[in-house]
Design a protein around this motif. Sequence first.
Motif, PDB file in Angstrom:
ATOM      1  N   LYS A   8      -4.770 -52.423 -40.479  1.00  0.00           N
ATOM      2  CA  LYS A   8      -3.745 -51.381 -40.619  1.00  0.00           C
ATOM      3  C   LYS A   8      -3.365 -50.799 -39.259  1.00  0.00           C
ATOM      4  N   GLU A   9      -4.358 -50.631 -38.388  1.00  0.00           N
ATOM      5  CA  GLU A   9      -4.090 -50.113 -37.046  1.00  0.00           C
ATOM      6  C   GLU A   9      -3.227 -51.091 -36.247  1.00  0.00           C
ATOM      7  N   ILE A  10      -3.503 -52.377 -36.362  1.00  0.00           N
ATOM      8  CA  ILE A  10      -2.704 -53.387 -35.665  1.00  0.00           C
ATOM      9  C   ILE A  10      -1.279 -53.392 -36.204  1.00  0.00           C
ATOM     10  N   ASP A  11      -1.127 -53.296 -37.529  1.00  0.00           N
ATOM     11  CA  ASP A  11       0.220 -53.247 -38.112  1.00  0.00           C
ATOM     12  C   ASP A  11       1.000 -52.029 -37.612  1.00  0.00           C
ATOM     13  N   LYS A  12       0.309 -50.902 -37.474  1.00  0.00           N
ATOM     14  CA  LYS A  12       0.955 -49.690 -36.960  1.00  0.00           C
ATOM     15  C   LYS A  12       1.387 -49.898 -35.505  1.00  0.00           C
ATOM     16  N   LYS A  13       0.546 -50.556 -34.712  1.00  0.00           N
ATOM     17  CA  LYS A  13       0.901 -50.829 -33.317  1.00  0.00           C
ATOM     18  C   LYS A  13       2.097 -51.775 -33.235  1.00  0.00           C
ATOM     19  N   ILE A  14       2.164 -52.748 -34.152  1.00  0.00           N
ATOM     20  CA  ILE A  14       3.297 -53.675 -34.169  1.00  0.00           C
ATOM     21  C   ILE A  14       4.582 -52.923 -34.480  1.00  0.00           C
ATOM     22  N   ARG A  15       4.534 -52.016 -35.455  1.00  0.00           N
ATOM     23  CA  ARG A  15       5.722 -51.218 -35.780  1.00  0.00           C
ATOM     24  C   ARG A  15       6.150 -50.353 -34.603  1.00  0.00           C
ATOM     25  N   MET A  16       5.196 -49.715 -33.942  1.00  0.00           N
ATOM     26  CA  MET A  16       5.513 -48.866 -32.791  1.00  0.00           C
ATOM     27  C   MET A  16       6.105 -49.698 -31.652  1.00  0.00           C
ATOM     28  N   GLN A  17       5.551 -50.876 -31.418  1.00  0.00           N
ATOM     29  CA  GLN A  17       6.066 -51.735 -30.361  1.00  0.00           C
ATOM     30  C   GLN A  17       7.483 -52.192 -30.683  1.00  0.00           C
ATOM     31  N   SER A  18       7.757 -52.437 -31.950  1.00  0.00           N
ATOM     32  CA  SER A  18       9.115 -52.818 -32.352  1.00  0.00           C
ATOM     33  C   SER A  18      10.103 -51.692 -32.072  1.00  0.00           C
ATOM     34  N   LEU A  19       9.680 -50.455 -32.307  1.00  0.00           N
ATOM     35  CA  LEU A  19      10.545 -49.310 -32.004  1.00  0.00           C
ATOM     36  C   LEU A  19      10.770 -49.154 -30.499  1.00  0.00           C
ATOM     37  N   MET A  20       9.724 -49.410 -29.712  1.00  0.00           N
ATOM     38  CA  MET A  20       9.870 -49.305 -28.262  1.00  0.00           C
ATOM     39  C   MET A  20      10.715 -50.447 -27.708  1.00  0.00           C
ATOM     40  N   ASP A  21      10.804 -51.545 -28.431  1.00  0.00           N
ATOM     41  CA  ASP A  21      11.584 -52.700 -28.018  1.00  0.00           C
ATOM     42  C   ASP A  21      13.074 -52.526 -28.321  1.00  0.00           C
ATOM     43  N   ALA A  22      13.416 -51.613 -29.213  1.00  0.00           N
ATOM     44  CA  ALA A  22      14.808 -51.432 -29.650  1.00  0.00           C
ATOM     45  C   ALA A  22      15.772 -51.078 -28.511  1.00  0.00           C
ATOM     46  N   PRO A  23      15.429 -50.183 -27.587  1.00  0.00           N
ATOM     47  CA  PRO A  23      16.372 -49.897 -26.488  1.00  0.00           C
ATOM     48  C   PRO A  23      16.686 -51.128 -25.637  1.00  0.00           C
ATOM     49  N   GLY A  24      15.709 -51.999 -25.449  1.00  0.00           N
ATOM     50  CA  GLY A  24      15.958 -53.226 -24.699  1.00  0.00           C
ATOM     51  C   GLY A  24      16.953 -54.124 -25.415  1.00  0.00           C
ATOM     52  N   TRP A  66       8.612 -58.037 -22.490  1.00  0.00           N
ATOM     53  CA  TRP A  66       7.347 -57.302 -22.550  1.00  0.00           C
ATOM     54  C   TRP A  66       6.978 -56.964 -24.001  1.00  0.00           C
ATOM     55  N   GLY A  67       7.964 -56.485 -24.764  1.00  0.00           N
ATOM     56  CA  GLY A  67       7.714 -56.152 -26.166  1.00  0.00           C
ATOM     57  C   GLY A  67       7.340 -57.371 -26.982  1.00  0.00           C
ATOM     58  N   GLY A  68       8.029 -58.481 -26.743  1.00  0.00           N
ATOM     59  CA  GLY A  68       7.702 -59.710 -27.458  1.00  0.00           C
ATOM     60  C   GLY A  68       6.297 -60.189 -27.157  1.00  0.00           C
ATOM     61  N   TYR A  69       5.887 -60.088 -25.889  1.00  0.00           N
ATOM     62  CA  TYR A  69       4.532 -60.475 -25.519  1.00  0.00           C
ATOM     63  C   TYR A  69       3.499 -59.592 -26.226  1.00  0.00           C
ATOM     64  N   ARG A  70       3.747 -58.286 -26.243  1.00  0.00           N
ATOM     65  CA  ARG A  70       2.798 -57.367 -26.894  1.00  0.00           C
ATOM     66  C   ARG A  70       2.699 -57.645 -28.397  1.00  0.00           C
ATOM     67  N   ILE A  71       3.848 -57.860 -29.042  1.00  0.00           N
ATOM     68  CA  ILE A  71       3.843 -58.134 -30.477  1.00  0.00           C
ATOM     69  C   ILE A  71       3.135 -59.455 -30.754  1.00  0.00           C
ATOM     70  N   PHE A  72       3.384 -60.467 -29.927  1.00  0.00           N
ATOM     71  CA  PHE A  72       2.710 -61.751 -30.085  1.00  0.00           C
ATOM     72  C   PHE A  72       1.196 -61.584 -29.956  1.00  0.00           C
ATOM     73  N   ALA A  73       0.758 -60.816 -28.953  1.00  0.00           N
ATOM     74  CA  ALA A  73      -0.681 -60.595 -28.754  1.00  0.00           C
ATOM     75  C   ALA A  73      -1.298 -59.849 -29.945  1.00  0.00           C
ATOM     76  N   LEU A  74      -0.587 -58.876 -30.486  1.00  0.00           N
ATOM     77  CA  LEU A  74      -1.100 -58.139 -31.641  1.00  0.00           C
ATOM     78  C   LEU A  74      -1.181 -59.026 -32.874  1.00  0.00           C
ATOM     79  N   HIS A  75      -0.181 -59.877 -33.088  1.00  0.00           N
ATOM     80  CA  HIS A  75      -0.232 -60.808 -34.216  1.00  0.00           C
ATOM     81  C   HIS A  75      -1.388 -61.796 -34.055  1.00  0.00           C
ATOM     82  N   ARG A  76      -1.605 -62.240 -32.835  1.00  0.00           N
ATOM     83  CA  ARG A  76      -2.714 -63.166 -32.575  1.00  0.00           C
ATOM     84  C   ARG A  76      -4.054 -62.493 -32.868  1.00  0.00           C
TER      85      ARG A  76
END
Length: 87
Positions: A8-24, A66-76
Motif C-alpha cells: 500500500k505504501e508503494i502504491d501511494k508513492k506511485i500515485r504521488m510520483q505520478s502527480l509530481m510528473d504531471a507538470p513535466g 526522472w518520474g518514469g525512472y522512479r515509477i519503474f523502480a517502485l513497480h520493480r
Amino acid sequence: MNTEDRIKEIDKKIRMQSLMDAPGSAMVGLGLYAKFAADGDAFHPLLNDATVVNAMLSVGAAIMIWGGYRIFALHREKRRIVNEVGF
C-alpha cells in the motif's frame, strides 16, 4: 511493517510520483504545441519564443524521465515483494 502495508505504501508513492510528473507532461505538451502547431500564433506570447519553448521541452522531458525512472523502480520493488511472498 507487514507485506500488505508495504505494498500500500508503494502504491501511494506511485500515485504521488505520478502527480509530481504531471507538470513535466504539461510542459512537453505545451512545448510540442508551440513548436509544431502554433506557427508563431500561440495563445500565450511566451510560446512564440523559441528559447522558451526549447527550455520547456528540455525541462519537461527531464522531469518525465526522472518520474518514469522512479515509477519503474517502485513497480520493480512491488513486484519483488509480491514474488517473495507469493501473492
